[in-house]
Design an enzyme around this catalytic site. Structure first.
Site, PDB file in Angstrom:
ATOM      1  N   TYR A 172      11.258  -3.600  17.613  1.00 20.93           N
ATOM      2  CA  TYR A 172      11.489  -3.579  16.168  1.00 20.93           C
ATOM      3  C   TYR A 172      12.789  -4.313  15.840  1.00 20.93           C
ATOM      4  O   TYR A 172      12.825  -5.164  14.941  1.00 20.93           O
ATOM      5  CB  TYR A 172      11.561  -2.134  15.660  1.00 20.93           C
ATOM      6  CG  TYR A 172      11.871  -2.030  14.183  1.00 20.93           C
ATOM      7  CD1 TYR A 172      10.894  -2.287  13.235  1.00 20.93           C
ATOM      8  CD2 TYR A 172      13.148  -1.687  13.745  1.00 20.93           C
ATOM      9  CE1 TYR A 172      11.171  -2.204  11.874  1.00 20.93           C
ATOM     10  CE2 TYR A 172      13.439  -1.597  12.398  1.00 20.93           C
ATOM     11  CZ  TYR A 172      12.449  -1.861  11.465  1.00 20.93           C
ATOM     12  OH  TYR A 172      12.741  -1.784  10.124  1.00 20.93           O
TER      13      TYR A 172
ATOM     14  N   SER B  68      14.417  -7.449   6.158  1.00 21.12           N
ATOM     15  CA  SER B  68      14.872  -7.314   7.540  1.00 21.12           C
ATOM     16  C   SER B  68      15.287  -5.850   7.743  1.00 21.12           C
ATOM     17  O   SER B  68      14.650  -4.947   7.211  1.00 21.12           O
ATOM     18  CB  SER B  68      16.019  -8.292   7.822  1.00 21.12           C
ATOM     19  OG  SER B  68      16.481  -8.182   9.148  1.00 21.12           O
TER      20      SER B  68
ATOM     21  N   LYS C  99      13.160  -7.846  13.553  1.00 18.14           N
ATOM     22  CA  LYS C  99      13.953  -7.900  12.330  1.00 18.14           C
ATOM     23  C   LYS C  99      15.106  -8.898  12.455  1.00 18.14           C
ATOM     24  O   LYS C  99      15.511  -9.526  11.472  1.00 18.14           O
ATOM     25  CB  LYS C  99      14.470  -6.505  11.971  1.00 18.14           C
ATOM     26  CG  LYS C  99      13.363  -5.566  11.499  1.00 18.14           C
ATOM     27  CD  LYS C  99      12.581  -6.156  10.331  1.00 18.14           C
ATOM     28  CE  LYS C  99      11.536  -5.226   9.761  1.00 18.14           C
ATOM     29  NZ  LYS C  99      10.815  -5.800   8.609  1.00 18.14           N
TER      30      LYS C  99
ATOM     31  N   SER D 160       0.809  -1.224   0.000  1.00 16.63           N
ATOM     32  CA  SER D 160       0.000   0.000   0.000  1.00 16.63           C
ATOM     33  C   SER D 160       0.843   1.274   0.000  1.00 16.63           C
ATOM     34  O   SER D 160       0.346   2.352  -0.343  1.00 16.63           O
ATOM     35  CB  SER D 160      -0.958   0.012   1.192  1.00 16.63           C
ATOM     36  OG  SER D 160      -0.235  -0.036   2.414  1.00 16.63           O
TER      37      SER D 160
END
Length: 259
Positions: free
Chosen positions: A136, A122, A140, A9
């Site tokens: 976060y 990643s 990752k 998106s």
């Protein structure tokens, strides 16, 4: 080539979908909300909903096997580990890790038949974990580690798996980051200063096309690397980080983002 890309998106996902569609590939783009992208066959799919993932995969595979899966969908949260909301923690792991797992599981049988590619987005934060973006960084790192293990599992089938690690990229990701509004007084403004510096770096970072070019390399190379870091300075940073002692690495990152 028939490709599936999640998180189309906006940002890197949208640019990647456009790039491959314009190159003449059949691109299936997934996102939670409807969106129109020229040349891309869009499907509404919430990757945090296993049923939604299976339905999207079933629809795509009804038209034939796929050659490439790009797990791009992701989100960020920032703030103190100490006061992070349980819902936010669950959400980031669902989006960044679990959703990618479900998508990958759904398409592995097809990718085995086509001897295809899996590209996982990643981050350099997987190599250099960041304070106040601990969750976060953790997600990752999980993406990177899972891809590394999966590459060994799928090697006999000819399926190649690559982790792409961007550094600071100029996208809407910065403004979309979920921020913990609670900053305990004893942090003395460190969280706001740290996150503000990171966001400034992101807004002055590389354009999304820099990542798209690396993804294209992973898709087209005969023997793609297991990991590709995006951007020369980030390649140097990742190399130094892996060769430094953990204590020295932590001291360097703390001086930039932790004080």
């Amino acid at each position: 080539m028939r490709m599936v890309i999640s998180g189309v998106s906006s940002g890197i996902g949208k640019e990647t979908a456009l790039f491959f569609a314009r190159a003449g590939h059949t691109v299936y783009g997934l996102s939670r909300r409807p969106c129109a992208i020229e040349g891309v066959r869009h499907l509404v799919c919430d990757i945090t909903d296993e049923k939604s993932v299976k339905e999207a995969a079933r629809s795509i595979l009804s038209e034939g096997d796929v050659d490439c899966l790009i797990n791009n969908a992701g989100m960020g949260i920032s703030g103190a580990y100490e006061t992070a909301a349980t819902d936010d923690i669950q959400r980031i792991f669902d989006v960044n890790v679990i959703g990618g797992i479900w998508l990958t599981q759904a398409f592995i049988p097809s990718l085995k038949r086509t001897r295809g590619r899996i590209i996982n987005l990643s981050s350099v934060a997987s190599v250099v974990p960041l304070p106040f973006q601990s969750f976060y960084s953790a997600t990752k790192a999980a993406v990177d580690s899972l891809g590394y293990a999966l590459a060994m599992e799928l090697r006999p089938f000819g399926v190649k798996v690559t982790s792409v690690l961007p550094g600071d990229i100029r996208t809407g990701f910065t403004d979309a980051r979920c921020k913990n509004p609670s900053e305990p007084d004893d942090y003395n403004g460190r969280i706001a200063r740290s996150v503000g510096k990171m966001e400034k770096d992101e807004r002055g970072g590389m354009p999304p096309i820099a990542v798209v070019k690396v993804i294209n390399r992973a898709v087209t190379a005969k023997k793609p690397p297991l990991r590709i870091v995006v951007g020369a300075k980030y390649k140097v940073l990742a190399l130094l980080a892996e060769r430094m002692s953990k204590r020295l690495r932590q001291a360097a990152v703390y001086s930039l983002y932790g004080k």
